[in-house]
Design an enzyme around this catalytic site. Structure first.
Site, PDB file in Angstrom:
ATOM      1  CG  HIS A 264      45.027 -57.378  21.526  1.00  0.00           C
ATOM      2  ND1 HIS A 264      44.306 -56.637  22.444  1.00  0.00           N
ATOM      3  CD2 HIS A 264      46.101 -56.611  21.208  1.00  0.00           C
ATOM      4  CE1 HIS A 264      44.926 -55.485  22.676  1.00  0.00           C
ATOM      5  NE2 HIS A 264      46.013 -55.445  21.925  1.00  0.00           N
ATOM      6  CB  CYS A 280      47.895 -53.825  19.281  1.00  0.00           C
ATOM      7  SG  CYS A 280      49.435 -54.700  19.599  1.00  0.00           S
TER       8      CYS A 280
END
Length: 314
Positions: A264, A280
């Protein structure tokens, strides 16, 4: 879909979003736990592996992508034992234990074929081995595409969803195969993500990765699906959910567990090249938009410490 959870001092929120099938599919609603970090930390705390997963280590065999899936020439098909109806189904929750390790977890060779189940498929621990669980056509309402990792004795091994560095073996029948042209390789030491198409490096970006104790998991995984940005900190750009999960589920706060590792963006680029997420992979908004446009679900993602030589685009 609604936002569920609590906002604390660091701004943690548990979000239930949705996936999209990809460039050629429609949007499908799902319940996916997404963890939104505060100004200093970002990421998803995702479905933990059942039991401690062995951590893959880099080796001299790590190399830039070059070729395709290992295949054996022998056509003798190992028989498949009947699968009891009571076996669990593989979904967004932790994958059942008992599946074998991926022996090529750090191999960056492109995986150029994917499997799309057409019905409930029994997944085994090896060719002619023991059935462990059922691989379903969808996960959380999204069509499932899993990369093919190996073939042996007429069977097909695919990367296991909701687990790290594990394979599921499928006997012949009940699935379609599709071409996979795209690949993402993430290098932890130089904080670099590179997008490949047909084995050729197209673009590279500097990224932020998992903080100490919550490092981005090493090994091969894949793009499971995408979810809309749950908060403004994502800059209005969709998020990729991967098939991988945190190596250590106890490393994240209890209220933040139950989601998958993601790719992301963030509302600013000041933390690129640092360990600031909960596992992440965070890149620039323009980079994320390009990946969302070009890289469909099912595309393989490999995380290594570093490649022997920099990619041409880096």
């Amino acid at each position: 879909m609604g936002v569920v959870g609590r906002v604390g001092r660091l701004g943690w929120v548990v979000v239930f979003g949705r996936f999209e099938r990809g460039r050629r599919g429609a949007v499908a609603a799902v319940g996916v736990a997404v963890l939104v970090g505060g100004s200093a930390y970002a990421g998803w705390a995702l479905t933990p592996s059942a039991g401690p997963a062995p951590v893959a280590r880099p080796s001299d065999q790590v190399s830039a992508p070059t070729s395709s899936v290992p295949t054996e020439s022998a056509e003798t098909i190992a028989p498949a034992a009947p699968a009891p109806d009571h076996l669990p189904e593989i979904d967004y929750d932790p994958a059942p234990v008992g599946f074998p390790d991926d022996p090529d977890a750090l191999d960056t060779t492109p995986l150029t074929e994917g499997v799309r189940p057409q019905r409930r498929l029994a997944a085994y621990d090896g060719p002619g081995g023991r059935p462990i669980a059922f691989l379903m056509p969808t996960i959380s309402g999204v069509d499932l595409t899993v990369p093919v990792a190996r073939r042996e004795a007429g069977w097909t091994a695919v990367l296991l969803p909701s687990a790290n560095r594990k394979l599921a073996w499928l006997p012949p029948g009940g699935f379609d195969t599709v071409e996979l042209r795209d690949q993402i390789v993430v290098e932890r030491v130089p904080y670099r993500l590179t997008w490949y198409r047909d084995g050729v490096a197209k673009r590279s970006w500097r990224v932020s990765l998992g903080q100490r104790g919550q490092e981005t998991p090493l090994g091969r995984t894949f793009v499971l699906g995408r979810t809309p940005p749950p908060e403004s900190v994502y800059g209005g750009v969709d998020i990729y959910a991967l098939g991988s999960v945190p190596d250590d589920p106890e490393s994240v706060p209890a209220g933040l567990r139950g989601a998958h590792i993601g790719i992301h963006t963030w509302y600013h680029d000041g933390e690129l090249g640092r360990q600031t997420t909960n596992g992440c992979i965070r890149l620039t908004p323009s980079g994320q938009r390009l990946l969302l446009k070009e890289v469909p679900p099912g595309s393989p993602v490999t995380v290594v410490d570093t490649l022997p030589t920099p990619t041409p685009t880096a």
